[in-house]
Design a protein around this motif. Structure first.
Motif, short mmCIF file in Angstrom:
data_model
loop_
_atom_site.label_atom_id
_atom_site.label_comp_id
_atom_site.label_asym_id
_atom_site.label_seq_id
_atom_site.Cartn_x
_atom_site.Cartn_y
_atom_site.Cartn_z
N VAL A 1 0.81 -1.22 0.00
CA VAL A 1 0.00 0.00 0.00
C VAL A 1 0.85 1.28 0.00
N ASN A 2 1.98 1.27 0.66
CA ASN A 2 2.83 2.47 0.70
C ASN A 2 3.96 2.44 -0.32
N ARG A 3 3.97 1.42 -1.16
CA ARG A 3 5.06 1.28 -2.13
C ARG A 3 4.66 1.61 -3.56
N ILE A 4 3.37 1.58 -3.85
CA ILE A 4 2.93 1.77 -5.23
C ILE A 4 1.98 2.95 -5.33
N PRO A 5 1.92 3.59 -6.50
CA PRO A 5 1.03 4.75 -6.66
C PRO A 5 -0.44 4.38 -6.42
N LEU A 6 -1.15 5.28 -5.76
CA LEU A 6 -2.57 5.06 -5.46
C LEU A 6 -3.41 4.87 -6.72
N ILE A 7 -2.99 5.47 -7.82
CA ILE A 7 -3.76 5.32 -9.06
C ILE A 7 -3.80 3.85 -9.50
N TYR A 8 -2.73 3.10 -9.24
CA TYR A 8 -2.72 1.68 -9.59
C TYR A 8 -3.61 0.87 -8.66
N ILE A 9 -3.62 1.25 -7.40
CA ILE A 9 -4.49 0.56 -6.44
C ILE A 9 -5.95 0.84 -6.80
N ALA A 10 -6.26 2.09 -7.12
CA ALA A 10 -7.63 2.45 -7.51
C ALA A 10 -8.05 1.66 -8.75
N SER A 11 -7.16 1.57 -9.73
CA SER A 11 -7.45 0.82 -10.95
C SER A 11 -7.71 -0.65 -10.63
N TYR A 12 -6.91 -1.21 -9.76
CA TYR A 12 -7.07 -2.61 -9.35
C TYR A 12 -8.42 -2.83 -8.66
N LEU A 13 -8.81 -1.87 -7.83
CA LEU A 13 -10.05 -1.99 -7.08
C LEU A 13 -11.29 -1.63 -7.89
N GLY A 14 -11.09 -0.99 -9.04
CA GLY A 14 -12.22 -0.58 -9.87
C GLY A 14 -12.93 0.64 -9.34
N VAL A 15 -12.16 1.54 -8.70
CA VAL A 15 -12.72 2.80 -8.19
C VAL A 15 -11.86 3.94 -8.71
N THR A 16 -12.39 5.16 -8.61
CA THR A 16 -11.59 6.32 -9.00
C THR A 16 -10.58 6.62 -7.89
N GLN A 17 -9.59 7.39 -8.24
CA GLN A 17 -8.58 7.76 -7.24
C GLN A 17 -9.22 8.61 -6.14
N GLN A 18 -10.19 9.45 -6.49
CA GLN A 18 -10.89 10.26 -5.50
C GLN A 18 -11.69 9.37 -4.53
N SER A 19 -12.35 8.35 -5.07
CA SER A 19 -13.10 7.42 -4.21
C SER A 19 -12.16 6.69 -3.27
N LEU A 20 -11.01 6.29 -3.80
CA LEU A 20 -10.04 5.60 -2.95
C LEU A 20 -9.56 6.52 -1.83
N SER A 21 -9.34 7.77 -2.13
CA SER A 21 -8.92 8.72 -1.08
C SER A 21 -9.98 8.82 0.01
N ARG A 22 -11.28 8.89 -0.39
CA ARG A 22 -12.36 8.94 0.60
C ARG A 22 -12.41 7.66 1.43
N ILE A 23 -12.26 6.53 0.77
CA ILE A 23 -12.29 5.23 1.48
C ILE A 23 -11.16 5.19 2.50
N ARG A 24 -9.97 5.58 2.09
CA ARG A 24 -8.81 5.56 3.00
C ARG A 24 -9.03 6.51 4.18
N LYS A 25 -9.59 7.66 3.91
CA LYS A 25 -9.84 8.64 4.96
C LYS A 25 -10.86 8.10 5.97
N ASN A 26 -11.89 7.40 5.49
CA ASN A 26 -12.95 6.90 6.36
C ASN A 26 -12.53 5.72 7.23
N ILE A 27 -11.51 4.98 6.83
CA ILE A 27 -11.13 3.81 7.65
C ILE A 27 -9.92 4.08 8.54
N THR A 28 -9.33 5.25 8.44
CA THR A 28 -8.18 5.54 9.30
C THR A 28 -8.55 6.44 10.45
#
Length: 188
Positions: A161-188
């Motif tokens: 999670v801290n080694r690769i760009p968030l855009i790749y994680i978002a692509s893998y998860l099938g969400v936008t990068q903005q959605s991923l940022s919201r998800i990360r903010k809500n679980i931390t």
């Protein structure tokens, strides 16, 4: 090279002469971040082992959106096996997410090992099965919500999670990068 030898010896036994032969066929490759190990439209020409770094398998869907299918990190075999074996053109990319250090074999050298080392095919088949299993079992389930998919990602890839760009994680998860940022903010 010690990492690679330790890896292959999990799948069978080799004597010193056979290990030396394998090492004589191997080459070290430094793949800079964002470079491609294998590209769509080309026949894959190398089999590899990840010593250091993270790569991803990706493709473009029919809407020209980039989709990350899997991540491959240290102590894993890496190649587009079906197209490598079939000598056919790939429809996916394998791209470095970080700077990578790989041990690679040309197709010719990889196949020569099967002709010289009796147990190489059995060992190679076990390595390929593990590689295919790792690439297939960790994909996100589309019916799950984004938060559940992200939590599964953290469980399956805790060190990435801290080694690769968030855009790749978002692509893998099938969400936008903005959605991923919201998800990360809500679980931390």
């Amino acid at each position: 090279m010690e990492e690679f030898i330790a890896y292959i010896l999990q799948f069978g036994n080799l004597n010193k002469h056979q290990i030396d032969l394998v090492l004589s066929k191997a080459q070290e490759l430094h793949l800079p971040k964002d470079s491609y190990f294998s590209e769509t439209g080309k026949v894959p020409s190398k089999a590899g082992f990840v010593v250091k770094g993270v790569l991803r398998g990706c493709y473009y869907n029919n809407q020209a959106e980039e989709i990350t299918r899997c991540f491959i990190s240290e102590n894993s075999i890496i190649f587009d096996y079906i197209n490598f074996q079939g000598n056919s053109v790939s429809s996916e990319y394998i791209q470095a997410c970080t700077d990578c250090k790989l041990i690679v074999f040309s197709k010719k050298d990889w196949e020569e090992l099967s002709q010289i080392i009796v147990q190489w095919d059995a060992m190679k088949n076990k390595m390929i099965q593990l590689c295919m299993h790792q690439k297939s079992r960790k994909g996100p389930v589309v019916s799950q919500d984004g938060t559940t998919r992200y939590l599964e990602f953290l469980k399956n890839y805790p060190l990435l999670v801290n080694r690769i760009p968030l855009i790749y994680i978002a692509s893998y998860l099938g969400v936008t990068q903005q959605s991923l940022s919201r998800i990360r903010k809500n679980i931390t």
